[in-house]
Design a protein around this motif. Structure first.
Motif, PDB file in Angstrom:
ATOM      1  N   ASN A  26      -1.812 -10.595   6.750  1.00 58.52           N
ATOM      2  CA  ASN A  26      -1.001  -9.383   6.791  1.00 58.52           C
ATOM      3  C   ASN A  26      -0.728  -8.930   8.222  1.00 58.52           C
ATOM      4  OD1 ASN A  26       0.276  -6.965   6.270  1.00 58.52           O
ATOM      5  ND2 ASN A  26      -1.398  -6.061   5.081  1.00 58.52           N
ATOM      6  N   PRO A  27       0.286  -9.496   8.875  1.00 58.19           N
ATOM      7  CA  PRO A  27       0.593  -9.081  10.251  1.00 58.19           C
ATOM      8  C   PRO A  27       0.970  -7.607  10.368  1.00 58.19           C
ATOM      9  CG  PRO A  27       1.752 -11.120   9.665  1.00 58.19           C
ATOM     10  CD  PRO A  27       1.174 -10.564   8.399  1.00 58.19           C
ATOM     11  N   ALA A  28       1.351  -6.986   9.248  1.00 54.92           N
ATOM     12  CA  ALA A  28       1.789  -5.586   9.269  1.00 54.92           C
ATOM     13  C   ALA A  28       0.650  -4.615   8.990  1.00 54.92           C
ATOM     14  CB  ALA A  28       2.907  -5.374   8.246  1.00 54.92           C
ATOM     15  N   ILE A  29      -0.603  -5.059   9.129  1.00 51.23           N
ATOM     16  CA  ILE A  29      -1.740  -4.227   8.725  1.00 51.23           C
ATOM     17  C   ILE A  29      -1.768  -2.868   9.416  1.00 51.23           C
ATOM     18  CG2 ILE A  29      -3.262  -5.372  10.401  1.00 51.23           C
ATOM     19  CD1 ILE A  29      -4.279  -3.881   6.957  1.00 51.23           C
ATOM     20  N   VAL A  30      -1.458  -2.807  10.699  1.00 56.12           N
ATOM     21  CA  VAL A  30      -1.523  -1.519  11.408  1.00 56.12           C
ATOM     22  C   VAL A  30      -0.524  -0.535  10.816  1.00 56.12           C
ATOM     23  CG1 VAL A  30      -1.188  -0.352  13.617  1.00 56.12           C
ATOM     24  CG2 VAL A  30      -2.437  -2.512  13.532  1.00 56.12           C
ATOM     25  N   GLY A  31       0.685  -0.998  10.565  1.00 57.02           N
ATOM     26  CA  GLY A  31       1.699  -0.125   9.977  1.00 57.02           C
ATOM     27  C   GLY A  31       1.342   0.324   8.578  1.00 57.02           C
ATOM     28  N   GLN A  32       0.773  -0.590   7.787  1.00 56.54           N
ATOM     29  CA  GLN A  32       0.377  -0.242   6.422  1.00 56.54           C
ATOM     30  C   GLN A  32      -0.752   0.795   6.413  1.00 56.54           C
ATOM     31  OE1 GLN A  32       2.856  -1.123   4.699  1.00 56.54           O
ATOM     32  NE2 GLN A  32       2.115  -2.665   3.271  1.00 56.54           N
ATOM     33  N   VAL A  33      -1.745   0.573   7.261  1.00 57.09           N
ATOM     34  CA  VAL A  33      -2.843   1.537   7.350  1.00 57.09           C
ATOM     35  C   VAL A  33      -2.325   2.879   7.857  1.00 57.09           C
ATOM     36  CG1 VAL A  33      -4.992   2.096   8.565  1.00 57.09           C
ATOM     37  CG2 VAL A  33      -4.648  -0.199   7.610  1.00 57.09           C
ATOM     38  N   ASP A  34      -1.449   2.852   8.827  1.00 53.82           N
ATOM     39  CA  ASP A  34      -0.897   4.101   9.368  1.00 53.82           C
ATOM     40  C   ASP A  34      -0.176   4.897   8.289  1.00 53.82           C
ATOM     41  OD1 ASP A  34      -0.438   5.755  11.777  1.00 53.82           O
ATOM     42  OD2 ASP A  34       1.665   5.288  11.423  1.00 53.82           O
ATOM     43  N   ARG A  35       0.536   4.224   7.400  1.00 61.93           N
ATOM     44  CA  ARG A  35       1.212   4.913   6.291  1.00 61.93           C
ATOM     45  C   ARG A  35       0.193   5.579   5.367  1.00 61.93           C
ATOM     46  NH1 ARG A  35       4.856   1.081   2.998  1.00 61.93           N
ATOM     47  NH2 ARG A  35       5.224   3.041   1.866  1.00 61.93           N
ATOM     48  N   LEU A  36      -0.882   4.860   5.060  1.00 57.11           N
ATOM     49  CA  LEU A  36      -1.918   5.432   4.199  1.00 57.11           C
ATOM     50  C   LEU A  36      -2.579   6.641   4.853  1.00 57.11           C
ATOM     51  CD1 LEU A  36      -3.704   2.216   2.862  1.00 57.11           C
ATOM     52  CD2 LEU A  36      -2.169   3.728   1.580  1.00 57.11           C
ATOM     53  N   VAL A  37      -2.879   6.512   6.137  1.00 58.48           N
ATOM     54  CA  VAL A  37      -3.526   7.604   6.864  1.00 58.48           C
ATOM     55  C   VAL A  37      -2.616   8.824   6.912  1.00 58.48           C
ATOM     56  CG1 VAL A  37      -4.365   8.329   9.129  1.00 58.48           C
ATOM     57  CG2 VAL A  37      -5.021   6.092   8.211  1.00 58.48           C
ATOM     58  N   ALA A  75      -5.608   5.780  15.546  1.00 57.65           N
ATOM     59  CA  ALA A  75      -6.509   6.700  16.247  1.00 57.65           C
ATOM     60  C   ALA A  75      -7.022   7.754  15.284  1.00 57.65           C
ATOM     61  CB  ALA A  75      -5.787   7.371  17.419  1.00 57.65           C
ATOM     62  N   ALA A  76      -8.302   8.036  15.388  1.00 54.82           N
ATOM     63  CA  ALA A  76      -8.892   9.109  14.586  1.00 54.82           C
ATOM     64  C   ALA A  76      -8.524  10.461  15.190  1.00 54.82           C
ATOM     65  CB  ALA A  76     -10.408   8.949  14.538  1.00 54.82           C
ATOM     66  N   ARG A  77      -8.338  11.427  14.332  1.00 54.12           N
ATOM     67  CA  ARG A  77      -8.103  12.801  14.776  1.00 54.12           C
ATOM     68  C   ARG A  77      -9.416  13.571  14.748  1.00 54.12           C
ATOM     69  NH1 ARG A  77      -2.500  14.787  11.741  1.00 54.12           N
ATOM     70  NH2 ARG A  77      -1.055  13.427  12.914  1.00 54.12           N
ATOM     71  N   VAL A 186      -6.305  -1.163  -8.598  1.00 51.65           N
ATOM     72  CA  VAL A 186      -5.653  -1.865  -7.502  1.00 51.65           C
ATOM     73  C   VAL A 186      -4.231  -1.338  -7.369  1.00 51.65           C
ATOM     74  CG1 VAL A 186      -4.920  -4.102  -6.610  1.00 51.65           C
ATOM     75  CG2 VAL A 186      -7.100  -3.905  -7.846  1.00 51.65           C
ATOM     76  N   ARG A 187      -3.890  -0.883  -6.180  1.00 46.36           N
ATOM     77  CA  ARG A 187      -2.574  -0.306  -5.916  1.00 46.36           C
ATOM     78  C   ARG A 187      -1.983  -0.901  -4.630  1.00 46.36           C
ATOM     79  NH1 ARG A 187      -2.134   0.933 -10.536  1.00 46.36           N
ATOM     80  NH2 ARG A 187      -2.520   2.980 -11.457  1.00 46.36           N
ATOM     81  N   THR A 188      -0.687  -0.652  -4.440  1.00 45.64           N
ATOM     82  CA  THR A 188      -0.009  -1.020  -3.204  1.00 45.64           C
ATOM     83  C   THR A 188       0.149   0.216  -2.333  1.00 45.64           C
ATOM     84  OG1 THR A 188       2.201  -0.577  -4.087  1.00 45.64           O
ATOM     85  CG2 THR A 188       1.294  -2.814  -4.429  1.00 45.64           C
ATOM     86  N   VAL A 189       0.514   0.002  -1.076  1.00 45.05           N
ATOM     87  CA  VAL A 189       0.763   1.128  -0.173  1.00 45.05           C
ATOM     88  C   VAL A 189       1.872   2.007  -0.720  1.00 45.05           C
ATOM     89  CG1 VAL A 189       1.517   1.784   2.143  1.00 45.05           C
ATOM     90  CG2 VAL A 189      -0.073  -0.124   1.852  1.00 45.05           C
ATOM     91  N   ASP A 190       2.940   1.399  -1.223  1.00 45.15           N
ATOM     92  CA  ASP A 190       4.047   2.179  -1.773  1.00 45.15           C
ATOM     93  C   ASP A 190       3.586   3.064  -2.920  1.00 45.15           C
ATOM     94  OD1 ASP A 190       5.906   1.220   0.013  1.00 45.15           O
ATOM     95  OD2 ASP A 190       6.815  -0.214  -1.381  1.00 45.15           O
ATOM     96  N   GLU A 191       2.714   2.530  -3.787  1.00 46.42           N
ATOM     97  CA  GLU A 191       2.229   3.318  -4.914  1.00 46.42           C
ATOM     98  C   GLU A 191       1.344   4.471  -4.447  1.00 46.42           C
ATOM     99  OE1 GLU A 191       2.141  -0.063  -8.439  1.00 46.42           O
ATOM    100  OE2 GLU A 191       0.430   0.131  -7.083  1.00 46.42           O
ATOM    101  N   VAL A 192       0.456   4.193  -3.501  1.00 49.00           N
ATOM    102  CA  VAL A 192      -0.476   5.219  -3.040  1.00 49.00           C
ATOM    103  C   VAL A 192       0.253   6.331  -2.283  1.00 49.00           C
ATOM    104  CG1 VAL A 192      -2.450   5.679  -1.520  1.00 49.00           C
ATOM    105  CG2 VAL A 192      -2.456   3.671  -3.009  1.00 49.00           C
ATOM    106  N   THR A 193       1.258   5.958  -1.504  1.00 51.41           N
ATOM    107  CA  THR A 193       1.979   6.946  -0.699  1.00 51.41           C
ATOM    108  C   THR A 193       3.093   7.641  -1.476  1.00 51.41           C
ATOM    109  OG1 THR A 193       3.508   5.280   0.154  1.00 51.41           O
ATOM    110  CG2 THR A 193       1.500   5.714   1.440  1.00 51.41           C
TER     111      THR A 193
END
Length: 202
Positions: A26-37, A75-77, A186-193
């Motif tokens: 998953n080369p897009a991991i940072v972007g996916q995690v950022d969306r979840l955060v 980055a953590a807040r 089990v969900r996707t980023v789109d589903e969770v967001t």
């Protein structure tokens, strides 16, 4: 009323320092995690960051390497705990459970690196501890996995050339089958967001 939390597991520079990183799922991991955060913060959910350390190992997971830190772009807040674990799951060697209990959390969403290792193990332990677990399958990363009979010191080229090496797609599918309706939803980023309704792609 119970609260929800997002736990981001081992999305750290240590992994990017390994040659196998280029072969990750998953080369897009940072972007996916950022969306979840971002979605978790907007909902008022607790965000917890977890890093993996192997003190004294002399590897990229040794804190003295300087790589046991969040991947650039994340980055953590203030108010978001950052925990350092030395076990596969995020509970055993940290005070994660105490933090969740103090915050009144019963619903836990997890993502991170690796799919079948630290993220899956945290999911199984969390389920056993009574949390309602959500595993975000496309916000995880795994790597080609060598067969048990391949020598531990095998090179990356040998791992990739070995026909017994498990491809990332198969590992992700096996993890999803093992967890779904047993240990987690089990969900996707789109589903969770909320970008798409849960189950819309089923």
């Amino acid at each position: 009323m119970s609260r929800a939390a997002l736990v981001v597991i081992d999305v750290q520079e240590s992994f990017r320092r390994r040659p196998i990183w280029a072969h990750g799922s998953n080369p897009a991991i940072v972007g996916q995690v950022d969306r979840l955060v971002d979605a978790a913060r907007r909902r008022g959910d607790l965000v917890v960051w977890v890093l993996h350390a192997e003190p004294g190992s002399g590897t990229v997971f040794d804190p003295t390497s300087g790589h046991v830190r969040l991947i650039d772009g994340l980055a953590a807040r203030p108010g978001e705990p950052t925990l350092v674990k030395t076990s596969h799951n995020a509970f055993t060697t940290t005070n994660l459970q105490q933090i969740l209990t103090a915050a009144g959390v019963r619903d836990l969403t997890v993502c991170g690196i690796r799919t079948e290792q630290c993220v899956e193990t945290t999911t199984r332990v969390g389920c056993d501890l009574g949390y309602r677990m959500t595993f975000v399958i496309d916000a995880t990363v795994t790597f080609p996995t060598p067969h048990r009979d391949l020598p531990a010191d095998a090179s990356l080229a040998e791992i990739l050339a070995d026909p017994r090496t498990l491809p990332t797609g198969e590992m992700i599918a096996r993890t999803e089958y093992a967890l779904a309706n047993r240990f987690a939803t089990v969900r996707t980023v789109d589903e969770v967001t909320g970008a798409v309704p849960a189950g819309a792609g089923a």
